[in-house]
Design a protein around this motif. Structure first.
Motif, PDB file in Angstrom:
ATOM      1  N   CYS A 133     -29.307  35.368 -42.075  1.00 53.34           N
ATOM      2  CA  CYS A 133     -30.723  35.081 -42.310  1.00 53.34           C
ATOM      3  C   CYS A 133     -31.389  34.819 -40.967  1.00 53.34           C
ATOM      4  O   CYS A 133     -30.770  34.267 -40.058  1.00 53.34           O
ATOM      5  N   ILE A 155     -25.297  34.178 -48.561  1.00 53.76           N
ATOM      6  CA  ILE A 155     -26.741  34.025 -48.723  1.00 53.76           C
ATOM      7  C   ILE A 155     -27.378  34.919 -47.677  1.00 53.76           C
ATOM      8  O   ILE A 155     -27.216  34.703 -46.469  1.00 53.76           O
ATOM      9  N   ALA A 159     -29.980  21.072 -52.029  1.00 52.93           N
ATOM     10  CA  ALA A 159     -29.265  22.307 -51.687  1.00 52.93           C
ATOM     11  C   ALA A 159     -27.767  22.131 -51.910  1.00 52.93           C
ATOM     12  O   ALA A 159     -27.077  23.063 -52.350  1.00 52.93           O
ATOM     13  N   ARG A 166     -35.771  30.990 -40.715  1.00 49.03           N
ATOM     14  CA  ARG A 166     -36.685  30.647 -41.792  1.00 49.03           C
ATOM     15  C   ARG A 166     -36.103  29.476 -42.569  1.00 49.03           C
ATOM     16  O   ARG A 166     -34.925  29.132 -42.427  1.00 49.03           O
ATOM     17  N   GLU A 178     -33.579  28.082 -56.827  1.00 51.62           N
ATOM     18  CA  GLU A 178     -34.431  27.008 -56.343  1.00 51.62           C
ATOM     19  C   GLU A 178     -33.576  25.752 -56.180  1.00 51.62           C
ATOM     20  O   GLU A 178     -32.755  25.418 -57.035  1.00 51.62           O
ATOM     21  N   GLU A 184     -35.059  29.029 -45.474  1.00 48.92           N
ATOM     22  CA  GLU A 184     -33.893  29.282 -46.327  1.00 48.92           C
ATOM     23  C   GLU A 184     -32.578  29.152 -45.539  1.00 48.92           C
ATOM     24  O   GLU A 184     -31.562  28.763 -46.102  1.00 48.92           O
ATOM     25  N   THR A 191     -31.947  25.520 -45.425  1.00 50.92           N
ATOM     26  CA  THR A 191     -31.545  25.083 -46.771  1.00 50.92           C
ATOM     27  C   THR A 191     -30.058  25.312 -46.989  1.00 50.92           C
ATOM     28  O   THR A 191     -29.332  24.421 -47.440  1.00 50.92           O
ATOM     29  N   ILE A 218     -32.536  36.602 -50.298  1.00 48.16           N
ATOM     30  CA  ILE A 218     -33.780  35.956 -49.862  1.00 48.16           C
ATOM     31  C   ILE A 218     -34.813  37.053 -49.680  1.00 48.16           C
ATOM     32  O   ILE A 218     -34.648  37.931 -48.834  1.00 48.16           O
ATOM     33  N   TRP A 265     -26.498  35.722 -52.831  1.00 42.77           N
ATOM     34  CA  TRP A 265     -27.825  35.190 -53.142  1.00 42.77           C
ATOM     35  C   TRP A 265     -28.789  35.806 -52.144  1.00 42.77           C
ATOM     36  O   TRP A 265     -28.582  35.726 -50.926  1.00 42.77           O
ATOM     37  N   GLU A 281     -30.656  37.461 -46.289  1.00 42.06           N
ATOM     38  CA  GLU A 281     -32.044  37.898 -46.286  1.00 42.06           C
ATOM     39  C   GLU A 281     -32.103  39.376 -46.666  1.00 42.06           C
ATOM     40  O   GLU A 281     -31.246  40.174 -46.241  1.00 42.06           O
ATOM     41  N   LEU A 303     -31.884  33.738 -54.387  1.00 43.05           N
ATOM     42  CA  LEU A 303     -31.477  32.380 -54.008  1.00 43.05           C
ATOM     43  C   LEU A 303     -32.072  31.393 -55.007  1.00 43.05           C
ATOM     44  O   LEU A 303     -33.289  31.363 -55.199  1.00 43.05           O
TER      45      LEU A 303
END
Length: 542
Positions: free
Chosen positions: A83, A128, A64, A86, A170, A88, A91, A152, A150, A130, A168
């Motif tokens: 987020c 980042i 990450a 979860r 990988e 992510e 991460t 999710i 990014w 969700e 997001l």
């Protein structure tokens, strides 16, 4: 060996981690590396049906971190995260902590001007987010530092984002850990900002080391324990839980959110022995109809600060789970707490090792035992508390003046060092020349058998001073009149503290952390449905 001795031995074992990790090693990369070598394939975290071992979590942090570095995120850059609980979220957070970037977890309820302020203040170029929270970003102004999002999950078709966005990436590849220092900021956590702009608390790496140590020590966590939390990861409580697991070897399960109906089932399914609650959650669980699930679990203890004393005994008797009190804030640490068998009813505990406590008046003069004043805190260990408010030097100076952190909480210190929490300094109600603790009034009202929850707050009277108002949630299937409630209150509080105004409400406005948003109640104030004891002719006795 009796129970008290067992508790003390467990506390001492966890507190010994300060000797395992030298001061310069109290950073996430060094802690993660050491623990991955020790526990390797042992489970560390679980989100739903996804689990990671210690070794896999370290690998995720490295990949990450590589993902962020490839996107141009450098050490010291901020990355906003919105987020739910979860994989992510973890991460993103671990990638920042590993690569030297600064994670900025944002309360999922943030919207409008508050979210705009947070993004401007922290200066994040990358967020980042969700997908279910993307609507909060759709109507933000275009002059923010934010350049890319990014996402999710699947982006709703009707969302019109003004900045570049992509799924997001990988997490592949790997980078070596950035050589960060214990003093480096690992996260900026924004306070609720109910009385002004939200303040970004700069949390250094070493602060979270000590959060994990103090909390795990008081809970007596060992690597034979299993942890479960349903509190949100954008809050310091749940992040602290991750560090408890990392430091002790006890695996942790993160539930998506708190659910009264599923709480005990989740504990049973996970095999959890330790869990985490906030004050309002305990009476909510007690109000649920009894069932076999109440005892069909292995949980022995819950960290549950702010639970009214009258609920401790019934909760433990019904569910078999002991309640551990304590005090800490995003800016401080677990600075006040006692082992379960050393707790005192109505007290949050004593100063933890490594912290000085004092009670000050408005001029920062120390007050004697038994005299209410503001709680102030000073650490012994370097960077075991926050380093200030991001981009707000004047607020930092105000809060950390005279080399003490001023908590804004009104307390009383007993002669034996135990602390009684009274209320937030700004929650004090001034009526007829008397200072009234909203917390103390709430404790009386919630003790009534028909009351499930209550919030007490000031509203302005015709005399341009405060009047006491209470918003009350009744237990299902119960009833009580305002007059009957005041009859209950009068023998239990000073006459000037008895509420003038009462609203019976279906629910109280809560943050996602379970705290009552009193500013919303104050803004609503007295309505045509509010009961007024003066208009009703109710008489107080003195």
């Amino acid at each position: 060996m009796d129970r008290v001795e067992i508790e003390r031995n467990r506390e001492a074992k966890v507190f010994g981690l300060k000797d395992v990790f030298a001061p310069e090693e109290r950073t996430f990369p060094q802690i993660m590396t050491r623990q991955a070598e020790r526990y390797c394939d042992r489970r560390l975290v679980t989100f739903g049906d996804r689990s990671l071992s210690f070794a896999e979590t370290k690998a995720l942090a490295g990949s990450a971190g590589h993902m962020l570095r490839e996107a141009g995120i450098k050490p010291g850059d901020t990355v906003a995260i919105m987020c739910s609980n979860r994989i992510e979220f973890l991460t993103a957070f671990l990638g920042c902590a590993w690569s030297g970037a600064i994670a900025v977890p944002i309360n999922n309820a943030s919207r409008g001007a508050q979210l705009e302020h947070i993004l401007k203040n922290c200066g994040a170029r990358l967020a980042i987010v969700e997908a279910s929270f993307l609507n909060a970003f759709a109507n933000l102004p275009t002059d923010l530092p934010l350049q890319q999002i990014w996402t999710i999950g699947k982006v709703p078709a009707d969302i019109d984002l003004k900045v570049k966005h992509a799924p997001l990436p990988e997490a592949t590849g790997h980078i070596d850990a950035h050589p960060c220092k214990p003093s480096d900021t690992v996260a900026i956590l924004y306070t609720s900002g109910t009385t002004g702009l939200s303040k970004g608390v700069c949390c250094p790496h070493a602060q979270y080391f000590w959060w994990g140590v103090h909390t795990a020590a008081l809970l007596g966590i060992d690597d034979d324990d299993v942890l479960l939390t349903c509190l949100p990861l954008f809050h310091t409580n749940a992040l602290n839980t991750f560090y408890q697991a990392l430091l002790t070897g006890a695996p942790v399960t993160f539930e998506p959110k708190f659910s009264v109906s599923r709480f005990w089932t989740s504990l049973a399914e996970s095999g959890a022995t330790v869990t985490y609650l906030l004050g309002a959650m305990v009476p909510m669980l007690l109000s649920k109809e009894a069932s076999p699930a109440d005892r069909a679990h292995k949980t022995r203890i819950a960290l549950a600060p702010g639970v009214p004393p009258q609920f401790h005994g019934p909760f433990t008797k019904r569910f078999g789970v002991e309640i551990l009190e304590g005090y800490g804030s995003t800016e401080t640490n677990f600075v006040i707490g006692s082992l379960y068998h050393e707790q005192k009813p109505g007290r949050v505990g004593k100063a933890r090792p490594g912290f000085d406590l004092a009670v000050f008046d408005e001029s920062d003069n120390s007050l004697p035992a038994g005299t209410p004043g503001e709680l102030v805190v000073r650490p012994h260990e370097p960077f075991s508390t926050a380093t200030g408010y991001f981009g707000m030097p004047e607020k930092t100076i105000e809060a950390w003046r005279n080399l003490w952190f001023h908590t804004g909480d009104r307390v009383v210190m007993d002669s034996d060092g135990y602390i009684q929490f009274l209320d937030r300094m700004k929650d004090t109600i001034r009526r007829r020349g008397e200072n009234i603790s909203s917390y103390e009034v709430e404790q009386v009202i919630v003790a009534h058998p028909a009351v499930e929850n209550v919030a007490v707050f000031p509203v302005q009277s015709e005399l341009a001073e405060d009047e006491v108002m209470a918003a009350i949630v009744l237990k299902q299937g119960t009833s009580v009149t305002p007059a009957e409630l005041l009859d209950f209150c009068q023998p239990r509080m000073s006459y000037f503290s008895v509420p003038r105004f009462i609203d019976f409400v279906a629910e109280l406005p809560l943050t996602e952390n379970g705290k009552v948003q009193k500013y919303k109640l104050t803004a609503k104030g007295v309505t045509e449905n509010t009961w007024d004891r003066e208009k009703a002719g109710y008489k107080l006795t003195r």
